[in-house]
Design an enzyme around this catalytic site. Structure first.
Site, short mmCIF file in Angstrom:
data_model
loop_
_atom_site.label_atom_id
_atom_site.label_comp_id
_atom_site.label_asym_id
_atom_site.label_seq_id
_atom_site.Cartn_x
_atom_site.Cartn_y
_atom_site.Cartn_z
N ASP A 149 1.65 6.17 5.61
CA ASP A 149 0.65 5.24 5.08
C ASP A 149 1.14 4.57 3.78
O ASP A 149 0.38 3.87 3.13
CB ASP A 149 -0.69 5.98 4.85
CG ASP A 149 -1.89 5.06 4.97
OD1 ASP A 149 -1.76 3.98 5.58
OD2 ASP A 149 -2.97 5.43 4.46
N LYS A 167 -10.12 12.63 8.58
CA LYS A 167 -9.70 12.10 9.87
C LYS A 167 -9.69 13.19 10.93
O LYS A 167 -9.52 14.36 10.60
CB LYS A 167 -8.27 11.54 9.76
CG LYS A 167 -8.15 10.25 9.00
CD LYS A 167 -6.71 9.81 8.91
CE LYS A 167 -6.57 8.48 8.22
NZ LYS A 167 -7.22 7.35 8.91
N LYS A 220 0.86 -1.19 0.00
CA LYS A 220 0.00 0.00 0.00
C LYS A 220 0.89 1.24 0.00
O LYS A 220 1.78 1.39 0.85
CB LYS A 220 -0.90 0.00 1.24
CG LYS A 220 -1.71 1.29 1.42
CD LYS A 220 -2.66 1.21 2.62
CE LYS A 220 -3.31 2.56 2.92
NZ LYS A 220 -4.20 2.55 4.10
N ASP A 225 -2.62 10.11 3.90
CA ASP A 225 -4.03 9.71 3.99
C ASP A 225 -4.75 10.68 4.92
O ASP A 225 -4.72 10.53 6.14
CB ASP A 225 -4.11 8.27 4.52
CG ASP A 225 -5.56 7.80 4.70
OD1 ASP A 225 -6.48 8.48 4.20
OD2 ASP A 225 -5.75 6.73 5.32
N ASP A 233 -12.23 7.06 3.81
CA ASP A 233 -11.02 6.79 4.59
C ASP A 233 -10.62 5.31 4.54
O ASP A 233 -9.51 4.95 4.93
CB ASP A 233 -11.23 7.23 6.05
CG ASP A 233 -9.93 7.34 6.83
OD1 ASP A 233 -8.85 7.29 6.19
OD2 ASP A 233 -9.99 7.49 8.06
N GLU A 250 -9.56 3.69 2.15
CA GLU A 250 -9.03 3.79 0.78
C GLU A 250 -7.98 2.73 0.47
O GLU A 250 -7.77 2.39 -0.69
CB GLU A 250 -8.45 5.19 0.55
CG GLU A 250 -7.00 5.41 1.02
CD GLU A 250 -6.78 5.20 2.51
OE1 GLU A 250 -7.75 5.35 3.27
OE2 GLU A 250 -5.64 4.87 2.91
N ARG A 295 -7.90 -0.50 1.08
CA ARG A 295 -8.44 -1.72 0.48
C ARG A 295 -8.85 -1.48 -0.97
O ARG A 295 -8.84 -2.41 -1.78
CB ARG A 295 -9.60 -2.27 1.34
CG ARG A 295 -10.76 -1.36 1.54
CD ARG A 295 -11.59 -1.72 2.76
NE ARG A 295 -11.04 -1.15 3.99
CZ ARG A 295 -11.58 -1.29 5.21
NH1 ARG A 295 -12.70 -1.97 5.36
NH2 ARG A 295 -11.00 -0.75 6.25
N1 BES Z 1 -4.35 4.28 6.89
C1 BES Z 1 -5.49 3.99 7.68
C2 BES Z 1 -5.23 2.89 8.72
C3 BES Z 1 -4.28 3.27 9.85
C4 BES Z 1 -4.77 3.86 10.99
C5 BES Z 1 -2.94 2.99 9.75
C6 BES Z 1 -3.92 4.19 12.02
C7 BES Z 1 -2.07 3.31 10.79
C8 BES Z 1 -2.58 3.91 11.92
C9 BES Z 1 -6.64 3.50 6.80
O1 BES Z 1 -6.67 4.00 5.51
C10 BES Z 1 -7.90 3.94 7.48
O2 BES Z 1 -8.09 5.11 7.59
N2 BES Z 1 -8.73 3.00 7.92
C11 BES Z 1 -9.93 3.31 8.59
C12 BES Z 1 -11.00 2.42 8.06
C13 BES Z 1 -12.39 2.76 8.49
C14 BES Z 1 -12.78 4.11 7.97
C15 BES Z 1 -13.36 1.72 7.99
C16 BES Z 1 -9.71 3.10 10.08
O3 BES Z 1 -8.96 2.16 10.44
O4 BES Z 1 -10.21 3.89 10.88
ZN ZN Z 2 -7.74 5.86 5.37
ZN ZN Z 3 -4.80 4.63 4.74
#
Ligand code: BES
Ligand code: ZN
Ligand code: ZN
Length: 485
Positions: A275, A264, A252, A257, A334, A336, A338
């Site tokens: 990220d 966020k 990835k 992000d 967010d 994104e 996947r």
């Molecule tokens: N890049 C984040 C995941 C992440 C969070 C990595 C904290 C490292 C530290 C990912 O893109 C994300 O934002 N995931 C969301 C998914 C949710 C919106 C379904 C998450 O984990 O909150």
């Molecule tokens: Zn995200």
């Molecule tokens: Zn992310």
């Protein structure tokens, strides 16, 4: 840092010499033994685990200081050796330029040499490319590590191999620590191209126009509101040309992000500069595999994008067509990672038919809630693959913990109006994310590594720095070496 070998280490000039000893210590060198017996009688040092004592020898040794480190009673393992070296070196970090390490004679010398280099290079990592003020004059950087082996010996070779790997890990930390305004998509492409050309590998870049022609609309959608266009970089390494099995690694690569329209919260958002750690991991693995000429064939796919809000951004409810033709409802912009991975996975399977595919991603906050910073989440329907990866994790200390990926979870990612949705109200989002990726893998043997926890530490931990850790490179190199060599 330079690595040198000198069997007469006790008389060699160094700023510090680490000497690790067992409980009730004694030493065959009479000077060291005298110090040890004095410390023992004095009650200051008994050789127990985590004990460290520094002495400044008057004569009889080449070093300015001896750092005695306790190993306790137990047999020395890579983990306990890393811990001992960490304890000793941390005492003099920033104070020495030339370090010597004496090793116990009752453990595998190659293992000791390898983990010494790994630990010292990891502890020497600094990230200061943006400082304009010079460091304090007292702040020294390590320039030389001296080990007491013959230059043409197995331990010396193990140490040299370990140095290549440890330097790549530090390079990966640099990539991943660089902020979003510096390591943009074009800059990350430059890093990928430079690694490729350094090893004589071919690098294919699908720019936004090519992504459109090819139909990678999930990746295009995620990168849409950024001033930097998304891209897919693909690098191949053929270390076993007579073997037609290929291993695909997919990382990835979100250079930042923000969350997009589902923006966020501000607290901690700066961490999202890392990220793209999945890319740092797979690119670093490629660099080590190529420099060691590992007898494997790799194809490394790196979907790159910046997830931004904007007038042109993806919106919740938008429906996109994936590369393989399936439709996806974007519930949360967010989620994104996947999306970009699904397109890259489907594309690489279509174009390269790998025997095994492993993706590496900072995919979910949910995996941090589940496993903390101690382990990477491992998802795979393939027991043999999961087992071999888990073993590599135990050997390297980059531990994996297997998570379920049962079909029962799939109902949560079904959309009412498209084939799939990218977010669900279900608890356990790390599993939902893995279940989503599974829909794009087909029959290929596959494992997904969610590195969100161990890739970025809020505080330094043992030999690992605060911030980006470079996790996964050592793991995958170990796995490629043991599983496929
Ligand atoms: N890049 C984040 C995941 C992440 C969070 C990595 C904290 C490292 C530290 C990912 O893109 C994300 O934002 N995931 C969301 C998914 C949710 C919106 C379904 C998450 O984990 O909150
Ligand atoms: Zn995200
Ligand atoms: Zn992310």
């Amino acid at each position: 840092m330079q690595l040198t070998f000198n069997e007469a280490l006790l008389s060699t000039q160094t700023d510090a010499l680490i000497v690790a000893v067992r409980s009730h210590p004694s030493h065959s060198d009479s000077t060291l033994n005298r110090y040890l017996q004095t410390l023992l009688q004095d009650g200051t040092f008994s050789g127990a685990v985590d004990e460290v004592e520094v002495v400044y020898p008057v004569q009889g040794l080449g070093c300015k200081r001896v750092i005695f480190v306790g190993l306790g009673e137990e047999n020395v393992t890579p983990a306990s050796w890393r811990k001992a070296i960490t304890a000793g070196y941390q005492h003099v970090k920033d104070k020495v330029s030339v370090l010597g390490v004496l090793m116990p004679s009752d453990a595998d010398p190659s293992m000791l040499a390898e983990s010494t280099v790994e630990t010292v290079v990891s502890l020497s990592y600094r990230f200061h490319p943006y400082r304009t003020h010079p460091p304090e004059p007292s702040e020294k950087t390590l320039t030389e590590l001296v080990l007491p082996c013959a230059d043409k010996s197995n331990p010396a070779n193990a140490a040299r191999d370990a140095l290549v790997l440890a330097n790549v890990v530090n390079q990966a930390r640099d990539w991943s620590n660089r902020p979003g305004n510096q390591l943009t998509v074009p800059e990350l492409l430059k890093a990928i191209e430079s690694v490729s050309s350094e090893h004589g590998l071919s690098c294919q870049v699908l720019d936004a126009a090519a992504l459109k022609t090819e139909g990678l609309h999930l990746l295009l959608g995620v990168g849409r509101a950024s001033i930097h266009q998304p891209a897919l970089a693909v690098v191949t390494y053929q270390g076993a040309p007579n073997n037609d099995a290929t291993i695909a690694l997919v990382g990835k690569g979100l250079t930042f992000d923000t969350g997009g329209i589902c923006i966020k919260p501000r607290a901690g958002m700066e961490e999202m500069k890392s990220d793209m750690h999945g890319v740092a991991t797979v690119l670093g693995t490629l660099a080590v595999a190529a420099s060691r000429r590992l007898p494997v064939n790799l194809v490394v796919a790196m979907p790159l994008a910046e997830n931004m809000p904007g007038g042109n951004a993806l919106k919740p409810g938008d429906i996109l067509k994936a590369y393989d033709g399936q439709s996806v409802e974007v519930i949360d912009t967010d989620a994104e990672g996947r999306l970009v991975l699904a397109d890259a996975i489907a594309w690489i399977i279509q174009h390269h038919q790998p025997g095994i595919l492993i993706d590496v991603a900072t995919l979910t906050g949910s995996i941090i809630t589940t496993l903390g910073y101690e382990a990477t989440g491992l998802f795979s329907p393939d027991d043999a693959l999961a087992e071999s990866l888990t073993q590599a994790g135990e050997r390297t200390g980059e531990r994996l913990w297997r998570m379920p990926i049962w079909p029962a979870y799939e109902k949560h990612i079904k959309s009412d109006i498209a084939d799939w949705r990218n977010a669900t109200p279900m608890k356990g989002d790390a599993i939902a994310a893995a279940a989503f990726l599974k829909q794009f893998v087909g029959q290929t043997r596959w494992a997904h590594l969610d590195i969100a926890g161990p890739s970025y530490l809020p505080e330094s931990k043992q030999h690992l720095p605060k911030g980006s850790t470079g996790v996964g490179i050592r793991l995958l190199i170990d796995w490629l070496t043991h599983h496929h060599a």
